[in-house]
Motif scaffolding. Structure first.
Motif, mmCIF file in Angstrom:
data_model
loop_
_atom_site.group_PDB
_atom_site.id
_atom_site.type_symbol
_atom_site.label_atom_id
_atom_site.label_comp_id
_atom_site.label_asym_id
_atom_site.label_seq_id
_atom_site.Cartn_x
_atom_site.Cartn_y
_atom_site.Cartn_z
ATOM 1 N N UNK A 157 0.796 -1.236 0.000
ATOM 2 C CA UNK A 157 0.000 0.000 0.000
ATOM 3 C C UNK A 157 0.831 1.291 0.000
ATOM 4 N N UNK A 158 2.148 1.177 0.139
ATOM 5 C CA UNK A 158 3.003 2.364 0.128
ATOM 6 C C UNK A 158 3.587 2.664 -1.256
ATOM 7 N N UNK B 145 -6.038 9.001 -7.902
ATOM 8 C CA UNK B 145 -4.941 9.940 -8.168
ATOM 9 C C UNK B 145 -4.533 10.630 -6.868
ATOM 10 N N UNK B 146 -5.514 10.985 -6.039
ATOM 11 C CA UNK B 146 -5.192 11.589 -4.746
ATOM 12 C C UNK B 146 -4.376 10.650 -3.872
ATOM 13 N N UNK B 147 -4.736 9.383 -3.881
ATOM 14 C CA UNK B 147 -3.969 8.402 -3.104
ATOM 15 C C UNK B 147 -2.530 8.318 -3.608
ATOM 16 N N UNK B 148 -2.378 8.321 -4.914
ATOM 17 C CA UNK B 148 -1.045 8.297 -5.513
ATOM 18 C C UNK B 148 -0.235 9.508 -5.061
ATOM 19 N N UNK B 149 -0.831 10.684 -5.167
ATOM 20 C CA UNK B 149 -0.119 11.912 -4.807
ATOM 21 C C UNK B 149 0.152 12.008 -3.314
ATOM 22 N N UNK B 150 -0.700 11.405 -2.489
ATOM 23 C CA UNK B 150 -0.444 11.385 -1.042
ATOM 24 C C UNK B 150 0.800 10.540 -0.731
ATOM 25 N N UNK B 151 1.024 9.525 -1.537
ATOM 26 C CA UNK B 151 2.198 8.679 -1.357
ATOM 27 C C UNK B 151 3.454 9.288 -1.975
ATOM 28 N N UNK B 152 3.273 10.008 -3.069
ATOM 29 C CA UNK B 152 4.411 10.598 -3.784
ATOM 30 C C UNK B 152 3.960 11.891 -4.463
ATOM 31 N N UNK B 153 4.169 12.992 -3.791
ATOM 32 C CA UNK B 153 3.725 14.298 -4.302
ATOM 33 C C UNK B 153 4.472 14.712 -5.567
ATOM 34 N N UNK B 154 5.520 13.987 -5.920
ATOM 35 C CA UNK B 154 6.268 14.289 -7.136
ATOM 36 C C UNK B 154 5.927 13.343 -8.286
#
Length: 104
Positions: free
Chosen positions: A16-17, A42-51
């Motif tokens: 999940x990370x 997409x929000x979950x993705x960006x929460x894990x990696x803002x870049x």
């Protein structure tokens, strides 16, 4: 749920990370026209990696599909900022071109 989406969900459950799985899940939802669901992923993705620059781009596409143009432009602006900070010229060019297109 498609087989591919089920496999991606399993992949996400295993790690999940990892930002790749939520991004790919979002892409599957968007491809199927489920843009509201794609936004969450997409929000979950960006929460894990803002870049994760292409999450900004494709989230903006889903927002555009939902006719939420101001939010799409805001998302692209955030992506431009991140890509500039990361010195990712390719992502910056694509994000900026899409932002210019939406702003014209």
């Amino acid at each position: 749920m498609t087989d591919r989406l089920q496999k991606l969900m399993t992949l996400h459950e295993v790690d999940p990370q990892d930002a790749d799985a939520p991004y790919m899940i979002a892409q599957e939802h968007a491809k199927g026209g489920a843009h509201e669901a794609s936004l969450e992923w997409y929000d979950r993705c960006l929460a894990l990696d803002a870049s994760y620059h292409y999450a900004y781009f494709h989230k903006a596409r889903s927002l555009e599909a939902l006719e939420r143009l101001d939010e799409a432009r805001d998302m692209l602006t955030a992506g431009v900022t991140r890509a500039t900070e990361a010195r990712d010229a390719k992502a910056l060019g694509e994000l900026q071109a899409y932002l210019d297109q939406l702003s014209s």
